[in-house]
Design a protein around this motif. Structure first.
Motif, PDB file in Angstrom:
ATOM      1  N   SER A  18     -69.948  36.831 -23.396  1.00 30.21           N
ATOM      2  CA  SER A  18     -70.714  37.414 -24.488  1.00 30.21           C
ATOM      3  C   SER A  18     -71.440  38.656 -23.970  1.00 30.21           C
ATOM      4  O   SER A  18     -71.954  38.657 -22.842  1.00 30.21           O
ATOM      5  CB  SER A  18     -71.742  36.409 -25.006  1.00 30.21           C
ATOM      6  N   PRO A  19     -71.529  39.736 -24.766  1.00 29.87           N
ATOM      7  CA  PRO A  19     -72.289  40.908 -24.333  1.00 29.87           C
ATOM      8  C   PRO A  19     -73.755  40.599 -24.060  1.00 29.87           C
ATOM      9  O   PRO A  19     -74.425  41.355 -23.360  1.00 29.87           O
ATOM     10  CB  PRO A  19     -72.143  41.889 -25.512  1.00 29.87           C
ATOM     11  N   TRP A  20     -74.254  39.474 -24.604  1.00 33.26           N
ATOM     12  CA  TRP A  20     -75.653  39.104 -24.420  1.00 33.26           C
ATOM     13  C   TRP A  20     -75.862  38.211 -23.194  1.00 33.26           C
ATOM     14  O   TRP A  20     -76.976  37.779 -22.925  1.00 33.26           O
ATOM     15  CB  TRP A  20     -76.181  38.422 -25.687  1.00 33.26           C
ATOM     16  N   THR A  21     -74.811  37.943 -22.451  1.00 38.09           N
ATOM     17  CA  THR A  21     -74.953  37.214 -21.194  1.00 38.09           C
ATOM     18  C   THR A  21     -75.837  38.014 -20.244  1.00 38.09           C
ATOM     19  O   THR A  21     -75.643  39.222 -20.090  1.00 38.09           O
ATOM     20  CB  THR A  21     -73.584  36.996 -20.538  1.00 38.09           C
ATOM     21  N   LEU A  22     -76.795  37.370 -19.618  1.00 37.97           N
ATOM     22  CA  LEU A  22     -77.617  38.081 -18.650  1.00 37.97           C
ATOM     23  C   LEU A  22     -76.786  38.403 -17.407  1.00 37.97           C
ATOM     24  O   LEU A  22     -75.902  37.633 -17.018  1.00 37.97           O
ATOM     25  CB  LEU A  22     -78.833  37.247 -18.258  1.00 37.97           C
ATOM     26  N   VAL A  23     -77.089  39.531 -16.802  1.00 36.01           N
ATOM     27  CA  VAL A  23     -76.352  39.926 -15.600  1.00 36.01           C
ATOM     28  C   VAL A  23     -76.443  38.833 -14.537  1.00 36.01           C
ATOM     29  O   VAL A  23     -75.459  38.525 -13.862  1.00 36.01           O
ATOM     30  CB  VAL A  23     -76.876  41.271 -15.059  1.00 36.01           C
ATOM     31  N   ARG A  24     -77.610  38.230 -14.388  1.00 38.42           N
ATOM     32  CA  ARG A  24     -77.777  37.202 -13.352  1.00 38.42           C
ATOM     33  C   ARG A  24     -76.947  35.955 -13.638  1.00 38.42           C
ATOM     34  O   ARG A  24     -76.702  35.154 -12.734  1.00 38.42           O
ATOM     35  CB  ARG A  24     -79.257  36.839 -13.219  1.00 38.42           C
ATOM     36  N   THR A  37     -65.266  32.326 -29.809  1.00 36.15           N
ATOM     37  CA  THR A  37     -64.477  31.331 -29.098  1.00 36.15           C
ATOM     38  C   THR A  37     -64.079  31.814 -27.710  1.00 36.15           C
ATOM     39  O   THR A  37     -64.247  31.100 -26.717  1.00 36.15           O
ATOM     40  CB  THR A  37     -63.201  30.985 -29.904  1.00 36.15           C
ATOM     41  N   CYS A  38     -63.574  33.034 -27.613  1.00 35.08           N
ATOM     42  CA  CYS A  38     -63.130  33.576 -26.322  1.00 35.08           C
ATOM     43  C   CYS A  38     -64.287  34.035 -25.453  1.00 35.08           C
ATOM     44  O   CYS A  38     -64.132  34.168 -24.238  1.00 35.08           O
ATOM     45  CB  CYS A  38     -62.172  34.748 -26.546  1.00 35.08           C
ATOM     46  N   GLN A  39     -65.454  34.277 -26.075  1.00 30.82           N
ATOM     47  CA  GLN A  39     -66.609  34.782 -25.344  1.00 30.82           C
ATOM     48  C   GLN A  39     -67.833  33.901 -25.618  1.00 30.82           C
ATOM     49  O   GLN A  39     -68.784  34.337 -26.253  1.00 30.82           O
ATOM     50  CB  GLN A  39     -66.912  36.227 -25.755  1.00 30.82           C
ATOM     51  N   PRO A  40     -67.820  32.688 -25.129  1.00 30.24           N
ATOM     52  CA  PRO A  40     -68.964  31.797 -25.352  1.00 30.24           C
ATOM     53  C   PRO A  40     -70.200  32.309 -24.616  1.00 30.24           C
ATOM     54  O   PRO A  40     -70.103  33.048 -23.646  1.00 30.24           O
ATOM     55  CB  PRO A  40     -68.490  30.466 -24.779  1.00 30.24           C
ATOM     56  N   GLY A  41     -71.331  31.910 -25.099  1.00 31.44           N
ATOM     57  CA  GLY A  41     -72.579  32.312 -24.460  1.00 31.44           C
ATOM     58  C   GLY A  41     -73.592  32.766 -25.483  1.00 31.44           C
ATOM     59  O   GLY A  41     -73.400  32.587 -26.691  1.00 31.44           O
ATOM     60  N   PRO A  42     -74.687  33.352 -25.027  1.00 32.57           N
ATOM     61  CA  PRO A  42     -75.754  33.757 -25.960  1.00 32.57           C
ATOM     62  C   PRO A  42     -75.285  34.841 -26.918  1.00 32.57           C
ATOM     63  O   PRO A  42     -74.412  35.635 -26.613  1.00 32.57           O
ATOM     64  CB  PRO A  42     -76.854  34.279 -25.015  1.00 32.57           C
ATOM     65  N   HIS A  43     -75.866  34.836 -28.115  1.00 30.37           N
ATOM     66  CA  HIS A  43     -75.573  35.850 -29.106  1.00 30.37           C
ATOM     67  C   HIS A  43     -76.716  35.876 -30.104  1.00 30.37           C
ATOM     68  O   HIS A  43     -77.531  34.953 -30.145  1.00 30.37           O
ATOM     69  CB  HIS A  43     -74.235  35.574 -29.796  1.00 30.37           C
ATOM     70  N   PRO A  44     -76.806  36.900 -30.939  1.00 31.72           N
ATOM     71  CA  PRO A  44     -77.924  36.964 -31.890  1.00 31.72           C
ATOM     72  C   PRO A  44     -77.942  35.778 -32.839  1.00 31.72           C
ATOM     73  O   PRO A  44     -76.877  35.282 -33.227  1.00 31.72           O
ATOM     74  CB  PRO A  44     -77.637  38.263 -32.654  1.00 31.72           C
TER      75      PRO A  44
END
Length: 266
Positions: free
Chosen positions: A180-186, A259-266
C-alpha cells in the motif's frame, strides 16, 4: 509533473540538437531574464539532474529550467509552426537547423555553471545518472531508510531521497512490490527492492516518450493501476481504489488494489 525519464529524454534531445553550436537566437522571455540576450553563446551541452535541466554555455553560465506541472521543451525546424501558443514561450534557443522553445517554464534561471549545486545539491541520487553505481544505490537506501516514519508513497516522491520518481512511478512501484502507498517506510520489508524497482522502471522508459510499466506499449494496457481508479485490477480483478495522499498543494492521487496491496489505507 513529468517523471524523471521525461526530463532525461528532453535533455538528451536538446543536447543532440544544440551542443557544439553557436546560438543564432537566444531569447529569454521570463520576466526576470527578459533583458538578457544569449545570441552568440556557444552551447557546450544539456544535462538533466533528476527533474532539472541545465543548458551549459561556453561563457561559464548555465540556463536552468524545471518543468513543474505544465512546462516543456519543444524542438522545431526553422519556420515550423509551434505546437503551443507563442505567449507561453519562455526561452527560444536557435542554432542552424534547430529551434528549441521552452514553454511555461516558470522556473528559469541563468547562473554560473560552477553554482549549479545551489539548485540541485539537496537532491538524492539521480536514478538516471549515467555514472550510477553501488555508491548511488547505497546513498539512496540510506536516505530512504532515514524516512522510516514516512509513508512509502510520500517518500518515493521526495526528490531528496531519490531524484526522478513522480506520481506515475510512485504508484506503479508500490503495486509491483505489493505494498500500500500508505505503508510506513520502516514497515517496508525490502527497501533495496524499492530502490531497484524505481531505477528499473525509469531506465526502461528513458529513451522513448511512451511510459509503460506492464511491458505493453498499448496506451490502454501500459499501467497496472495508475489512473485506473474504479477499474478492475489486471491481476485479481478487484476494483482499484483512488484517494489523495499528501497534504495541501502536495496532495497527489494514489491508486492501489486492496487485494494485491494489503496494508494501511485511508
Amino acid at each position: 509533473m513529468p517523471e524523471g525519464d521525461t526530463v532525461y529524454l528532453a535533455g538528451k534531445r536538446l543536447h543532440a540538437a544544440l551542443a557544439g553550436h553557436t546560438l543564432l537566437r537566444g531569447e529569454l522571455r521570463h520576466p526576470r531574464l527578459a533583458e538578457i540576450d544569449l545570441t552568440g553563446a556557444g552551447v557546450l551541452g544539456v544535462v538533466s539532474v533528476g527533474k532539472h535541466l541545465f543548458t551549459r554555455f561556453d561563457d561559464g553560465r548555465s540556463l536552468h529550467s524545471h518543468f513543474r506541472m505544465d512546462g516543456s521543451w519543444h524542438l522545431y525546424r526553422p519556420g515550423m509552426h509551434w505546437r503551443r501558443p507563442e505567449y507561453e514561450a519562455r526561452a527560444v534557443l536557435e542554432v542552424p537547423e534547430r529551434v528549441a522553445v521552452g514553454f511555461a517554464l516558470h522556473d528559469l534561471e541563468l547562473l554560473p555553471t560552477a553554482e549549479e549545486a545551489r539548485l540541485v545539491g539537496h537532491l538524492g541520487p539521480d536514478l538516471l545518472d549515467p555514472a550510477w553505481g553501488p555508491a548511488h544505490e547505497a546513498e539512496s537506501l540510506r536516505r530512504l531508510a532515514a524516512r522510516g516514519r514516512h509513508e512509502l508513497g510520500l517518500a518515493l516522491l521526495d526528490q531528496r531521497v531519490m531524484a526522478g520518481v513522480g506520481n506515475l512511478y510512485k504508484t506503479e512501484i508500490c503495486f509491483l512490490l505489493g505494498l500500500s502507498p500508505w505503508t510506513l517506510v520502516r514497515d517496508t520489508p525490502d527497501l533495496p527492492a524499492v530502490v531497484a524497482c524505481a531505477r528499473k522502471l525509469l531506465l526502461s522508459n528513458a529513451d522513448r516518450p511512451e511510459q509503460t510499466t506492464t511491458g505493453s506499449m498499448r496506451p490502454e494496457e501500459a499501467h497496472w493501476v495508475f489512473e485506473r481508479g474504479n477499474r478492475p485490477c489486471r491481476r485479481c480483478r478487484t476494483r482499484i481504489r483512488v484517494a489523495d495522499q499528501g497534504a495541501g498543494i502536495y496532495a497527489r492521487p494514489a491508486y492501489w488494489c486492496p487485494t494485491c496491496q494489503p496494508g494501511p489505507h485511508p
